[in-house]
Design a protein around this motif. Structure first.
Motif, mmCIF file in Angstrom:
data_model
loop_
_atom_site.group_PDB
_atom_site.id
_atom_site.type_symbol
_atom_site.label_atom_id
_atom_site.label_comp_id
_atom_site.label_asym_id
_atom_site.label_seq_id
_atom_site.Cartn_x
_atom_site.Cartn_y
_atom_site.Cartn_z
ATOM 1 N N HIS A 67 49.196 24.671 28.472
ATOM 2 C CA HIS A 67 50.208 25.354 27.663
ATOM 3 C C HIS A 67 51.621 24.857 27.958
ATOM 4 O O HIS A 67 52.518 24.957 27.121
ATOM 5 C CB HIS A 67 50.118 26.874 27.820
ATOM 6 C CG HIS A 67 50.129 27.362 29.237
ATOM 7 N ND1 HIS A 67 51.242 27.314 30.047
ATOM 8 C CD2 HIS A 67 49.146 27.920 29.997
ATOM 9 C CE1 HIS A 67 50.946 27.828 31.233
ATOM 10 N NE2 HIS A 67 49.689 28.198 31.232
ATOM 11 N N GLN B 287 51.857 21.778 25.783
ATOM 12 C CA GLN B 287 51.940 22.230 24.391
ATOM 13 C C GLN B 287 53.329 22.765 24.058
ATOM 14 O O GLN B 287 53.875 22.497 22.982
ATOM 15 C CB GLN B 287 50.887 23.302 24.136
ATOM 16 C CG GLN B 287 49.463 22.785 24.182
ATOM 17 C CD GLN B 287 48.432 23.904 24.170
ATOM 18 O OE1 GLN B 287 48.770 25.076 24.379
ATOM 19 N NE2 GLN B 287 47.170 23.553 23.931
ATOM 20 N N SER C 248 55.732 21.062 21.249
ATOM 21 C CA SER C 248 56.123 21.927 20.137
ATOM 22 C C SER C 248 57.635 22.006 19.993
ATOM 23 O O SER C 248 58.168 22.068 18.878
ATOM 24 C CB SER C 248 55.557 23.335 20.350
ATOM 25 O OG SER C 248 54.159 23.315 20.402
ATOM 26 N N MET D 230 55.519 27.095 19.380
ATOM 27 C CA MET D 230 54.108 26.955 19.746
ATOM 28 C C MET D 230 53.214 27.583 18.684
ATOM 29 O O MET D 230 52.138 27.063 18.368
ATOM 30 C CB MET D 230 53.859 27.600 21.108
ATOM 31 C CG MET D 230 54.534 26.896 22.276
ATOM 32 S SD MET D 230 54.189 27.666 23.870
ATOM 33 C CE MET D 230 52.465 27.169 24.130
ATOM 34 N N PHE E 34 49.425 26.409 18.549
ATOM 35 C CA PHE E 34 48.975 26.530 19.936
ATOM 36 C C PHE E 34 48.791 27.979 20.377
ATOM 37 O O PHE E 34 48.065 28.264 21.310
ATOM 38 C CB PHE E 34 49.953 25.818 20.874
ATOM 39 C CG PHE E 34 49.967 24.326 20.691
ATOM 40 C CD1 PHE E 34 48.804 23.579 20.778
ATOM 41 C CD2 PHE E 34 51.154 23.666 20.417
ATOM 42 C CE1 PHE E 34 48.817 22.199 20.604
ATOM 43 C CE2 PHE E 34 51.185 22.285 20.243
ATOM 44 C CZ PHE E 34 50.001 21.554 20.332
#
Length: 769
Positions: free
Chosen positions: A92, A95, A99, A245, A250
């Motif tokens: 994460h 990500q 993003s 995100m 995500f």
């Protein structure tokens, strides 16, 4: 008709000219652009990285210090950067980065044409055009800030060129890793690992999604979007990252809404040289490393740099034991200081005692001359009169207090007196079988008190020296703990053992009646019997023994009075010497570093224990048996629950009683003249710990023995520490008996010895000079 045809031909010719001009200009622009890129690549607009530099971009890597249980104790750095691998980055976090900073990261070759065009058309109002790769290029190789638009344009071109080279040289994952490792999150948090530890006190792999969003949000401008400076701004920025995100698929909208409602829960954990665990130890370790570096150059002959080379130092310190030790020192000394301050309220020469005004002024003058202020002004060519005058001018300063630092106005002269009033402490804990130092507390607060009291400081050791006299008598003359001697006054005449005059030490309390076993005599720290023993052995053999036990004897005179602890010895030396008794007579040099590795994990140093036989197993064990008497019927009895529970004074906040320790403990308290130093040396089979308490100047002390003895000043720290250690089963600290050697020829069971044994095990109210 002819006119129309003519106009048509002229129009076609005109269009052709426009088309030619357009393509000429376009082609020329392309050629110019190519030329600019070529010139940038050739270094015309400034130095460009070589292939080798792209292969190994230069970064300042912090040297990391690890505890024996795998925790980071601290770092040495010019930039607090500790590299991390891609596989240690949570998904994460990556990500969130893509993003927010570069949605087409995996699709472009280092330059995002769409993003660049958008940024140019909207002049950056709808997001910048820099890719993650470009940002990395800027950080690695074009860090100088452009002073005008022309320079900025050329700098941008360099970033583009470097970006394309980076994309050819590295994978996308490697570029992300390099970017995270390079970025400066401020507050000495360079790189994602340092940032994660400093802002959330956890490793990056343990970050939650909302925590990753905070750190990624800081990438826009870590000084502006900083949770320690503008938490509301950072919260809004974090939520923008979460929205990005969600936009990129995500996190779901429901997840996003839930995450946006969460608090940031910043756990600010500074990693400066003045903060964290084992601050004093880290300074001593730095001296160790400086010496090691001189003796162990790199293969190319250059020296390692602990601030840039990313070494990994694996120490012997246990992080849990270190914390328990620091907590015990803090708790007890803070309480003890309150009592000392109370007793100094009516003291006209406070914080000093037993000195006149001229001596007080001399101490202040010495303090001035040792100060940074004095040295700096001296270097600036100021006269002594000017320097002294500056110490009388009030100045704003931050001063230490046990309730937290205080911003105040004070003259530098008064600040010297203020800091002189504080009690200090040193504490060291060591495994006697391995030599590994498990805890090292060099003082009460490294930021405000730099002097280190484990290795650097040497103080009179008082009665903690007596076991060395007893051990010499046991080793040489085969004395038993059950042998008896009279408590009566004893005089060693002038000239007998090198002493210049008659020496007849006084007992405290002044009791000279009856006979005592050696075990009782050591337990109650009877000076006259210790004098009888050193008269029998002579001071020379005692000095020979302590030299073999690791104590520097160069400045210790061979006179009988050393028996009562007049030599100045460091806590480091005392703990290593006592450890020999617990290690069955084998001295082992204290170990602070087990292994050193370079940034690639190559082992550069592996500790090899240094040992030597000093005492027989029998002599060491009998000495231990004597020292067990201190906690069975002497000043150390207050470690036992029953005795302490019945004594209101020792149940107070000053001492932290009761400890209620039931297991075998060998130990010795010590107190020096005027209660200037308080000591306790305590041993269990696999851990030896020493504690010293006193002030910077010996003239700062308690007026009486009640608070000033080692049993009140130092022993409680040992008790609180061991109580915490025993409460932690992971530490495996022994509660067993000390190992008894086979075929013990010296009798230690006094009931089987003879009628000379004396059973009086009472605890005197005031003991231990």
């Amino acid at each position: 008709m002819a006119r129309t045809t003519k106009k048509t031909k002229e129009s076609k010719q005109s269009n052709r000219r426009y088309i030619i001009w357009f393509w000429t200009l376009f082609g020329g622009g392309v050629l110019v652009a190519i030329l600019i890129f070529l010139l940038a690549g050739w270094g015309v607009f400034g130095e460009m990285p070589s292939f080798e530099e792209l292969e190994n971009p230069e970064t300042n890597l912090a040297t990391e210090i690890f505890s024996s249980d795998g925790e980071t104790l601290g770092k040495y750095y010019s930039e607090n950067r500790t590299p991390i691998k891609y596989e240690d980055l949570p998904e994460h976090l990556v990500q969130a980065l893509i993003s927010t900073e570069d949605e087409r990261f995996y699709k472009h070759p280092g330059i995002d044409a769409k993003g660049t065009t958008r940024a140019a058309f909207y002049l950056g109002t709808k997001g910048g055009g820099s890719t993650i790769t470009q940002q990395l290029a800027k950080q690695l190789f074009t860090s100088n800030v452009a002073s005008n638009n022309v320079e900025r344009l050329f700098q941008k071109v360099k970033e583009w060129v470097i970006s394309t080279r980076l994309e050819r040289q590295y994978t996308k994952e490697e570029i992300i890793t390099m970017y995270f490792n390079k970025y400066d999150f401020v507050y000495q948090a360079v790189g994602i690992r340092s940032a994660s530890k400093i802002y959330f006190d956890k490793e990056p792999r343990d970050l939650k999604i909302e925590e990753s969003a905070v750190l990624v949000g800081m990438l826009k401008n870590s000084a502006l979007y900083n949770p320690m400076r503008r938490p509301e701004l950072v919260l809004g920025r974090r939520n923008q990252v979460l929205e990005q995100m969600n936009r990129n698929g995500f996190v779901s909208e429901q997840e996003m809404d839930s995450l946006k409602k969460l608090e940031m829960n910043i756990k600010f954990t500074p990693q400066g040289h003045d903060e964290g665990l084992a601050t004093y130890f880290r300074v001593y370790l730095q001296n160790f490393m400086n010496q090691w570096i001189k003796e162990n150059p790199k293969p190319d002959g250059t020296e390692y740099n602990i601030f840039r080379d990313g070494l990994k130092i694996y120490t012997s310190i246990d992080s849990k034991m270190q914390k328990y030790a620091e907590d015990a020192v803090t708790k007890h000394i803070a309480n003890l200081q309150t009592e000392l301050n109370r007793q100094n309220k009516n003291n006209k020469t406070a914080p000093f005692r037993d000195i006149d005004e001229s001596e007080r002024e001399n101490i202040i003058s010495v303090g001035m001359k040792r100060s940074v202020r004095w040295k700096q002004m001296k270097a600036d060519g100021k006269s002594e009169e000017e320097i002294r005058a500056s110490f009388e001018k009030p100045a704003q300063m931050e001063i230490f207090s046990w309730k937290g630092n205080i911003d105040t106005t004070m003259t530098p002269r008064d600040s010297i007196l203020y800091y002189k009033s504080f009690l200090q402490s040193g504490m060291m804990s060591m495994e006697p079988q391995t030599g590994e130092v498990k805890a090292w507390v060099g003082g009460i607060n490294f930021k405000h008190f730099k002097y280190e009291h484990v290795k650097q400081g040497k103080r009179q050791v008082g009665s903690t020296f007596k076991p060395f006299v007893y051990a010499t008598a046991i080793d040489q003359l085969k004395f038993s703990p059950c042998d008896t001697m009279p408590r009566s006054r004893f005089t060693i005449e002038a000239g007998k053992h090198g002493n210049m005059k008659d020496w007849s030490p006084a007992n405290s309390p002044p009791d000279y009646s009856g006979m005592l076993t050696l075990k009782q005599a050591l337990a109650n720290s009877v000076n006259s019997i210790t004098a009888r023993l050193i008269d029998k052995t002579g001071p020379g053999p005692v000095i020979d023994l302590i030299g073999k036990l690791g104590i520097d004897t160069e400045n210790i005179p061979a006179v009988p009075s050393i028996a009562l602890g007049t030599p100045d010895i460091s806590l480091f030396e005392m703990v290593s010497a006592y450890s020999t008794f617990a290690n069955q007579g084998v001295y082992i040099k204290p170990v602070i570093v087990n292994r050193i590795e370079d940034k690639n994990g190559t082992v550069l140093y592996q500790n090899v224990p240094e040992t030597r036989d000093v005492l027989s197993k029998e002599a060491a064990y009998v000495t231990i048996n004597l020292l067990e008497g201190v906690t069975q019927g002497g000043s150390g009895t207050r470690l036992r629950g029953t005795w302490a529970t019945n004594n209101e004074f020792y149940k107070s906040a000053i001492t932290g009683y009761p400890y209620d320790l039931k297991n075998p403990i060998a130990g010795k308290t010590g107190t020096t003249q005027n209660q200037s130093d308080g000591w306790f040396m305590g041993m269990v089979p696999n851990l030896v710990t020493g504690v010293w308490v006193g002030a910077e100047d010996r003239a700062v002390h308690f007026p009486g023995i009640r608070y000033g003895q080692g049993a009140t000043m130092a022993l409680p720290i040992w008790g609180m520490y061991m109580k915490s250690v025993y409460a932690d089963p992971d530490l495996n600290v022994s509660t067993e008996e000390f190992e008894r050697p086979q075929n013990l020829s010296i009798e230690i069971n006094c009931s089987n010895y003879n009628s000379r044994s004396n059973s009086d095990n009472s605890v005197p109210d005031e003991i231990d000079f």
